[in-house]
Design a protein around this motif. Structure first.
Motif, PDB file in Angstrom:
ATOM      1  N   GLU A  25       0.841  -1.200   0.000  1.00  0.00           N
ATOM      2  CA  GLU A  25       0.000   0.000   0.000  1.00  0.00           C
ATOM      3  C   GLU A  25       0.874   1.248   0.000  1.00  0.00           C
ATOM      4  OE1 GLU A  25      -2.670   0.049   3.334  1.00  0.00           O
ATOM      5  OE2 GLU A  25      -3.019  -2.103   3.194  1.00  0.00           O
ATOM      6  N   GLU A  26       0.381   2.302  -0.642  1.00  0.00           N
ATOM      7  CA  GLU A  26       1.062   3.597  -0.633  1.00  0.00           C
ATOM      8  C   GLU A  26       0.077   4.625  -0.082  1.00  0.00           C
ATOM      9  OE1 GLU A  26       3.494   4.854  -4.091  1.00  0.00           O
ATOM     10  OE2 GLU A  26       2.127   6.563  -4.110  1.00  0.00           O
ATOM     11  N   HIS A  27       0.551   5.449   0.867  1.00  0.00           N
ATOM     12  CA  HIS A  27      -0.326   6.422   1.514  1.00  0.00           C
ATOM     13  C   HIS A  27       0.373   7.763   1.665  1.00  0.00           C
ATOM     14  CE1 HIS A  27      -3.309   3.426   2.716  1.00  0.00           C
ATOM     15  NE2 HIS A  27      -2.280   2.634   2.961  1.00  0.00           N
ATOM     16  N   VAL A  28      -0.454   8.776   1.899  1.00  0.00           N
ATOM     17  CA  VAL A  28       0.032  10.117   2.256  1.00  0.00           C
ATOM     18  C   VAL A  28      -0.675  10.503   3.541  1.00  0.00           C
ATOM     19  CG1 VAL A  28       0.092  12.537   1.565  1.00  0.00           C
ATOM     20  CG2 VAL A  28       0.446  10.766  -0.143  1.00  0.00           C
ATOM     21  N   VAL A  29       0.071  11.017   4.520  1.00  0.00           N
ATOM     22  CA  VAL A  29      -0.505  11.443   5.789  1.00  0.00           C
ATOM     23  C   VAL A  29      -0.068  12.882   6.066  1.00  0.00           C
ATOM     24  CG1 VAL A  29       1.405  10.548   7.172  1.00  0.00           C
ATOM     25  CG2 VAL A  29      -0.837  10.799   8.222  1.00  0.00           C
ATOM     26  N   LEU A  30      -0.954  13.658   6.667  1.00  0.00           N
ATOM     27  CA  LEU A  30      -0.645  15.039   7.022  1.00  0.00           C
ATOM     28  C   LEU A  30       0.151  15.070   8.319  1.00  0.00           C
ATOM     29  CD1 LEU A  30      -1.177  17.911   6.014  1.00  0.00           C
ATOM     30  CD2 LEU A  30      -3.192  17.954   7.475  1.00  0.00           C
ATOM     31  N   TYR A  31       1.267  15.792   8.318  1.00  0.00           N
ATOM     32  CA  TYR A  31       2.109  15.920   9.504  1.00  0.00           C
ATOM     33  C   TYR A  31       2.655  17.345   9.555  1.00  0.00           C
ATOM     34  CZ  TYR A  31       5.969  15.283  12.752  1.00  0.00           C
ATOM     35  OH  TYR A  31       6.832  15.413  13.813  1.00  0.00           O
ATOM     36  N   ASN A  32       2.324  18.092  10.583  1.00  0.00           N
ATOM     37  CA  ASN A  32       2.760  19.492  10.735  1.00  0.00           C
ATOM     38  C   ASN A  32       2.489  20.306   9.478  1.00  0.00           C
ATOM     39  OD1 ASN A  32       3.601  19.162  13.354  1.00  0.00           O
ATOM     40  ND2 ASN A  32       5.739  18.850  12.830  1.00  0.00           N
ATOM     41  N   ARG A  34       2.250  19.416   6.474  1.00  0.00           N
ATOM     42  CA  ARG A  34       2.927  18.927   5.264  1.00  0.00           C
ATOM     43  C   ARG A  34       2.495  17.490   5.033  1.00  0.00           C
ATOM     44  NH1 ARG A  34       9.189  20.167   5.440  1.00  0.00           N
ATOM     45  NH2 ARG A  34       8.958  19.750   3.236  1.00  0.00           N
ATOM     46  N   GLU A  35       2.583  17.050   3.796  1.00  0.00           N
ATOM     47  CA  GLU A  35       2.210  15.679   3.469  1.00  0.00           C
ATOM     48  C   GLU A  35       3.445  14.789   3.453  1.00  0.00           C
ATOM     49  OE1 GLU A  35      -1.580  15.691   0.617  1.00  0.00           O
ATOM     50  OE2 GLU A  35       0.156  16.712  -0.240  1.00  0.00           O
ATOM     51  N   VAL A  36       3.333  13.633   4.094  1.00  0.00           N
ATOM     52  CA  VAL A  36       4.411  12.645   4.131  1.00  0.00           C
ATOM     53  C   VAL A  36       3.937  11.428   3.344  1.00  0.00           C
ATOM     54  CG1 VAL A  36       5.799  11.133   5.599  1.00  0.00           C
ATOM     55  CG2 VAL A  36       5.215  13.421   6.384  1.00  0.00           C
ATOM     56  N   ILE A  37       4.774  10.929   2.432  1.00  0.00           N
ATOM     57  CA  ILE A  37       4.413   9.752   1.651  1.00  0.00           C
ATOM     58  C   ILE A  37       5.123   8.531   2.237  1.00  0.00           C
ATOM     59  CG2 ILE A  37       6.221  10.170  -0.066  1.00  0.00           C
ATOM     60  CD1 ILE A  37       4.226   9.054  -2.169  1.00  0.00           C
ATOM     61  N   TYR A  38       4.370   7.427   2.335  1.00  0.00           N
ATOM     62  CA  TYR A  38       4.955   6.206   2.890  1.00  0.00           C
ATOM     63  C   TYR A  38       4.360   4.971   2.228  1.00  0.00           C
ATOM     64  CZ  TYR A  38       0.777   5.740   5.859  1.00  0.00           C
ATOM     65  OH  TYR A  38      -0.493   5.603   6.318  1.00  0.00           O
ATOM     66  N   ILE A  39       5.084   3.848   2.345  1.00  0.00           N
ATOM     67  CA  ILE A  39       4.677   2.576   1.760  1.00  0.00           C
ATOM     68  C   ILE A  39       4.633   1.522   2.856  1.00  0.00           C
ATOM     69  CG2 ILE A  39       5.360   0.727   0.170  1.00  0.00           C
ATOM     70  CD1 ILE A  39       6.637   2.866  -1.587  1.00  0.00           C
ATOM     71  N   LEU A  40       3.584   0.705   2.847  1.00  0.00           N
ATOM     72  CA  LEU A  40       3.477  -0.454   3.733  1.00  0.00           C
ATOM     73  C   LEU A  40       3.761  -1.697   2.895  1.00  0.00           C
ATOM     74  CD1 LEU A  40       0.106   0.377   5.523  1.00  0.00           C
ATOM     75  CD2 LEU A  40       2.419   0.766   6.381  1.00  0.00           C
ATOM     76  N   GLY A  41       4.451  -2.677   3.490  1.00  0.00           N
ATOM     77  CA  GLY A  41       4.748  -3.883   2.732  1.00  0.00           C
ATOM     78  C   GLY A  41       5.143  -5.052   3.605  1.00  0.00           C
ATOM     79  N   HIS A  42       5.517  -6.136   2.944  1.00  0.00           N
ATOM     80  CA  HIS A  42       5.963  -7.363   3.603  1.00  0.00           C
ATOM     81  C   HIS A  42       7.339  -7.721   3.047  1.00  0.00           C
ATOM     82  CE1 HIS A  42       1.899  -7.848   5.061  1.00  0.00           C
ATOM     83  NE2 HIS A  42       1.453  -7.751   3.826  1.00  0.00           N
ATOM     84  N   ALA A  43       8.189  -8.291   3.896  1.00  0.00           N
ATOM     85  CA  ALA A  43       9.521  -8.726   3.475  1.00  0.00           C
ATOM     86  C   ALA A  43       9.777 -10.127   4.004  1.00  0.00           C
ATOM     87  CB  ALA A  43      10.587  -7.768   3.999  1.00  0.00           C
ATOM     88  N   CYS A  44      10.640 -10.855   3.305  1.00  0.00           N
ATOM     89  CA  CYS A  44      10.944 -12.221   3.702  1.00  0.00           C
ATOM     90  C   CYS A  44      12.404 -12.529   3.374  1.00  0.00           C
ATOM     91  CB  CYS A  44      10.042 -13.195   2.966  1.00  0.00           C
ATOM     92  SG  CYS A  44      10.337 -14.918   3.411  1.00  0.00           S
ATOM     93  N   ILE A  45      13.136 -13.035   4.367  1.00  0.00           N
ATOM     94  CA  ILE A  45      14.488 -13.547   4.141  1.00  0.00           C
ATOM     95  C   ILE A  45      14.360 -15.062   4.090  1.00  0.00           C
ATOM     96  CG2 ILE A  45      16.784 -13.841   5.103  1.00  0.00           C
ATOM     97  CD1 ILE A  45      16.517 -11.088   6.341  1.00  0.00           C
ATOM     98  N   GLU A  46      14.721 -15.637   2.941  1.00  0.00           N
ATOM     99  CA  GLU A  46      14.589 -17.082   2.749  1.00  0.00           C
ATOM    100  C   GLU A  46      15.929 -17.809   2.797  1.00  0.00           C
ATOM    101  OE1 GLU A  46      10.856 -17.513  -0.181  1.00  0.00           O
ATOM    102  OE2 GLU A  46      12.663 -16.707  -1.102  1.00  0.00           O
ATOM    103  N   LEU A  61       9.121   7.740   2.916  1.00  0.00           N
ATOM    104  CA  LEU A  61       9.906   8.284   1.810  1.00  0.00           C
ATOM    105  C   LEU A  61      10.244   9.756   1.998  1.00  0.00           C
ATOM    106  CD1 LEU A  61       7.791   6.444  -0.812  1.00  0.00           C
ATOM    107  CD2 LEU A  61      10.096   5.837  -0.098  1.00  0.00           C
ATOM    108  N   GLY A  62       9.413  10.472   2.725  1.00  0.00           N
ATOM    109  CA  GLY A  62       9.700  11.877   2.996  1.00  0.00           C
ATOM    110  C   GLY A  62       8.495  12.756   2.726  1.00  0.00           C
ATOM    111  N   PHE A  63       8.739  14.057   2.737  1.00  0.00           N
ATOM    112  CA  PHE A  63       7.680  15.024   2.500  1.00  0.00           C
ATOM    113  C   PHE A  63       7.365  15.101   1.013  1.00  0.00           C
ATOM    114  CE2 PHE A  63       9.433  16.748   6.502  1.00  0.00           C
ATOM    115  CZ  PHE A  63       8.279  16.704   7.247  1.00  0.00           C
ATOM    116  N   LEU A  64       6.095  15.228   0.705  1.00  0.00           N
ATOM    117  CA  LEU A  64       5.647  15.400  -0.669  1.00  0.00           C
ATOM    118  C   LEU A  64       5.744  16.890  -0.991  1.00  0.00           C
ATOM    119  CD1 LEU A  64       4.447  13.872  -3.055  1.00  0.00           C
ATOM    120  CD2 LEU A  64       2.200  14.243  -2.052  1.00  0.00           C
ATOM    121  N   VAL A  65       6.597  17.239  -1.938  1.00  0.00           N
ATOM    122  CA  VAL A  65       6.828  18.641  -2.282  1.00  0.00           C
ATOM    123  C   VAL A  65       5.818  19.122  -3.311  1.00  0.00           C
ATOM    124  CG1 VAL A  65       8.497  20.271  -3.249  1.00  0.00           C
ATOM    125  CG2 VAL A  65       9.278  18.441  -1.732  1.00  0.00           C
TER     126      VAL A  65
END
Length: 71
Positions: A25-32, A34-46, A61-65
């Protein structure tokens, strides 16, 4: 520093040396006001000398400019 962001292919496995990760999933959230962009995911070491494991992650990822679509 401003870096051009390329969106991940959500739901697609990305192979790495020891396993893989899947951005879900990719989302943007308001913080102070400003908009911050972030990604949710799953990882696996096999295949690692230390064993195997899996987990969920958030990648901030940081602030959305500015928003634009490349043509």
């Amino acid at each position: 520093m401003i870096i051009e962001f390329t969106h991940s292919e959500l739901g697609q496995e990305v192979q790495t040396f020891a396993g893989y990760y899947v951005p879900v999933e990719e989302h943007v959230v308001l913080y102070n006001d400003r908009e911050v962009i972030y990604i949710l995911g799953h990882a696996c070491i096999e295949a690692s000398c230390c064993g195997s494991s899996s987990w969920s992650y958030i990648q901030v990822l940081g602030f959305l400019v500015r928003k634009y679509t490349r043509r």
